[in-house]
Write a protein that holds these residues in place. Sequence first.
Motif, PDB file in Angstrom:
ATOM      1  N   UNK A   1      15.511  -6.930  -0.742  1.00 24.58           N
ATOM      2  CA  UNK A   1      16.000  -6.237  -2.144  1.00 24.58           C
ATOM      3  C   UNK A   1      17.282  -5.728  -1.518  1.00 24.58           C
ATOM      4  N   UNK A   2      17.335  -4.972  -0.734  1.00 21.89           N
ATOM      5  CA  UNK A   2      18.664  -4.182  -0.181  1.00 21.89           C
ATOM      6  C   UNK A   2      19.719  -5.186   0.240  1.00 21.89           C
ATOM      7  N   UNK A   3      19.308  -6.139   0.789  1.00 17.26           N
ATOM      8  CA  UNK A   3      20.370  -7.111   1.226  1.00 17.26           C
ATOM      9  C   UNK A   3      20.949  -7.852  -0.033  1.00 17.26           C
ATOM     10  N   UNK A   4      20.047  -8.464  -0.811  1.00 20.83           N
ATOM     11  CA  UNK A   4      20.503  -8.910  -2.033  1.00 20.83           C
ATOM     12  C   UNK A   4      21.428  -8.048  -2.815  1.00 20.83           C
ATOM     13  N   UNK A   5      20.911  -6.770  -2.838  1.00 20.59           N
ATOM     14  CA  UNK A   5      21.679  -5.765  -3.828  1.00 20.59           C
ATOM     15  C   UNK A   5      23.465  -5.546  -3.208  1.00 20.59           C
ATOM     16  N   UNK A   6      23.334  -5.512  -1.792  1.00 17.00           N
ATOM     17  CA  UNK A   6      24.675  -5.386  -1.163  1.00 17.00           C
ATOM     18  C   UNK A   6      25.406  -6.722  -1.497  1.00 17.00           C
ATOM     19  N   UNK A   7      24.954  -7.687  -1.266  1.00 19.64           N
ATOM     20  CA  UNK A   7      25.471  -9.175  -1.714  1.00 19.64           C
ATOM     21  C   UNK A   7      25.999  -9.056  -3.117  1.00 19.64           C
ATOM     22  N   UNK A   8      25.361  -8.584  -4.042  1.00 13.61           N
ATOM     23  CA  UNK A   8      25.726  -8.580  -5.570  1.00 13.61           C
ATOM     24  C   UNK A   8      26.642  -7.756  -5.701  1.00 13.61           C
ATOM     25  N   UNK A   9      26.620  -6.465  -5.035  1.00 13.77           N
ATOM     26  CA  UNK A   9      27.516  -5.482  -5.155  1.00 13.77           C
ATOM     27  C   UNK A   9      28.991  -6.025  -4.828  1.00 13.77           C
ATOM     28  N   UNK A  10      29.023  -6.853  -3.808  1.00 16.80           N
ATOM     29  CA  UNK A  10      30.169  -7.320  -3.596  1.00 16.80           C
ATOM     30  C   UNK A  10      30.584  -8.556  -4.424  1.00 16.80           C
ATOM     31  N   UNK A  11      29.939  -8.632  -5.423  1.00 15.94           N
ATOM     32  CA  UNK A  11      30.279  -9.856  -6.510  1.00 15.94           C
ATOM     33  C   UNK A  11      30.076 -11.236  -6.061  1.00 15.94           C
ATOM     34  N   UNK A  12      28.834 -11.367  -5.477  1.00 16.83           N
ATOM     35  CA  UNK A  12      28.149 -12.770  -5.171  1.00 16.83           C
ATOM     36  C   UNK A  12      27.019 -12.708  -5.999  1.00 16.83           C
ATOM     37  N   UNK A  13      26.775 -14.098  -6.371  1.00 15.52           N
ATOM     38  CA  UNK A  13      25.188 -14.307  -6.919  1.00 15.52           C
ATOM     39  C   UNK A  13      24.402 -14.656  -5.625  1.00 15.52           C
ATOM     40  N   UNK A  14      23.470 -13.767  -5.384  1.00 19.32           N
ATOM     41  CA  UNK A  14      22.674 -13.994  -4.000  1.00 19.32           C
ATOM     42  C   UNK A  14      21.742 -14.897  -4.419  1.00 19.32           C
ATOM     43  N   UNK A  15      21.940 -16.238  -3.746  1.00 19.16           N
ATOM     44  CA  UNK A  15      20.933 -17.153  -4.256  1.00 19.16           C
ATOM     45  C   UNK A  15      19.668 -17.386  -3.280  1.00 19.16           C
ATOM     46  N   UNK A  16      19.691 -16.558  -2.176  1.00 20.33           N
ATOM     47  CA  UNK A  16      18.537 -16.735  -1.441  1.00 20.33           C
ATOM     48  C   UNK A  16      18.567 -15.388  -0.346  1.00 20.33           C
ATOM     49  N   UNK A  17      17.782 -15.047   0.157  1.00 15.82           N
ATOM     50  CA  UNK A  17      17.554 -14.292   1.370  1.00 15.82           C
ATOM     51  C   UNK A  17      16.428 -14.989   2.325  1.00 15.82           C
ATOM     52  N   UNK A  18      17.087 -15.277   3.643  1.00 14.96           N
ATOM     53  CA  UNK A  18      15.905 -15.900   4.634  1.00 14.96           C
ATOM     54  C   UNK A  18      15.951 -15.116   5.626  1.00 14.96           C
ATOM     55  N   UNK A  19      14.659 -15.383   6.516  1.00 14.82           N
ATOM     56  CA  UNK A  19      14.581 -14.600   7.835  1.00 14.82           C
ATOM     57  C   UNK A  19      15.503 -15.232   8.812  1.00 14.82           C
ATOM     58  N   UNK A  20      16.242 -14.389   9.695  1.00 15.27           N
ATOM     59  CA  UNK A  20      17.283 -14.691  10.623  1.00 15.27           C
ATOM     60  C   UNK A  20      16.853 -15.805  11.525  1.00 15.27           C
ATOM     61  N   UNK A  21      15.731 -15.662  12.023  1.00 16.45           N
ATOM     62  CA  UNK A  21      15.440 -16.873  13.081  1.00 16.45           C
ATOM     63  C   UNK A  21      15.307 -18.298  12.456  1.00 16.45           C
ATOM     64  N   UNK A  22      14.764 -18.269  11.213  1.00 16.16           N
ATOM     65  CA  UNK A  22      14.649 -19.730  10.443  1.00 16.16           C
ATOM     66  C   UNK A  22      16.060 -20.201  10.379  1.00 16.16           C
ATOM     67  N   UNK A  23      16.975 -19.144  10.057  1.00 13.46           N
ATOM     68  CA  UNK A  23      18.211 -19.812   9.835  1.00 13.46           C
ATOM     69  C   UNK A  23      18.960 -20.174  11.020  1.00 13.46           C
ATOM     70  N   UNK A  24      18.690 -19.482  12.122  1.00 14.10           N
ATOM     71  CA  UNK A  24      19.279 -19.965  13.366  1.00 14.10           C
ATOM     72  C   UNK A  24      18.655 -21.341  13.844  1.00 14.10           C
TER      73      UNK A  24
END
Length: 284
Positions: free
Chosen positions: A120-143
């Motif tokens: 939630x904090x990560x998506x809040x930071x992203x939205x405060x920077x004026x993006x629509x946050x479409x997903x939050x994934x876990x880091x190793x899955x992304x790698x």
Amino acid sequence: MQTRTKRFTNLKAANEQLQKFAKVVNSDHAIRKLHKNESLRVGIDLGTSSIVLTVLDHDNQPLYGAFEYDHAVRDGIVVNYMESVQILKRLKQKAEKVLGIELTTACGAIPPGTGESSAKIVSNVIEAAEFVCRNVVDEPTAAAQFLHLETGTVVDIGGGTTGISVFKNGKLTEVVDEPTGGFHMTLVLAGNQHIKSDEAELLKRDPKKEQNIFPIIRPVVEKMATITKTATSKTIEQPVVVVGGAINFKDFIPTFSKTLGMPVHKPSFPQFVTPLGIGMYDHE
Ligand SMILES: Nc1ncnc2c1ncn2[C@@H]1O[C@H](COP(=O)(O)OP(=O)(O)OP(=O)(O)O)[C@@H](O)[C@H]1O
Ligand SMILES: [Mg+2]
């Protein structure tokens, strides 16, 4: 003779993308010109050592990226909200200027097991920077997604931690995060040389000094490999791919591999693997 060691053929394609990406990061040009009305994907990695923004096209090909070093995040948790937002706004502006297009959506990431509230904090930071946050994934899955790794182990050595993630047939089966990262190498170096940690950090990153520096930090690398060997309850799946900024030493892989007792793969520019993988999840 057939050995049990699996070759990791997907690394070649990943390395080509990483090398192209590294050339444009923080520069004033993109990998290619954009087509009209192209839909883009944006990845945001709020790390302990830096905040990285990546831009990919619809086919997951990297286009551009920008980053700033920061101390707004600790061990994957945002500790300075306003600073993270400000950095992210600057990175967004920079990328938009280079690409000549507004970036509207993004995907963020969290270390596995840190829970709903950190997402939630990560998506809040992203939205405060004026993006629509479409997903939050876990880091190793992304790698693993960026590396096209279905079965194997991703070891992510960033600023604060060593994260070991075991994948089997595309599923994350085990995750361990231990608090030994690049910053611990810096501390060992600072103690050994009787210098401040800021100075040790610069010394550590100077490739010309590597021959003298590496023997001092070698025990930390061996500890990271021992953590990898013993922290997981199951057998480590091969191939083992190590990512993250802290592995940027010529002797890292031979040292790590010897203690681990198995071959280890290192992508080019390992600090950009996770941020590029995060961008791949910026979709509906
Ligand atoms: N050229 C280099 N040589 C040695 N170490 C480096 C180099 N570049 C970066 N590092 C180290 O890599 C670490 C940061 O790696 P990375 O960017 O993957 O971390 P992060 O994602 O910000 O942190 P984390 O994943 O722990 O939240 C730091 O400790 C930094 O000192
Ligand atoms: Mg990281």
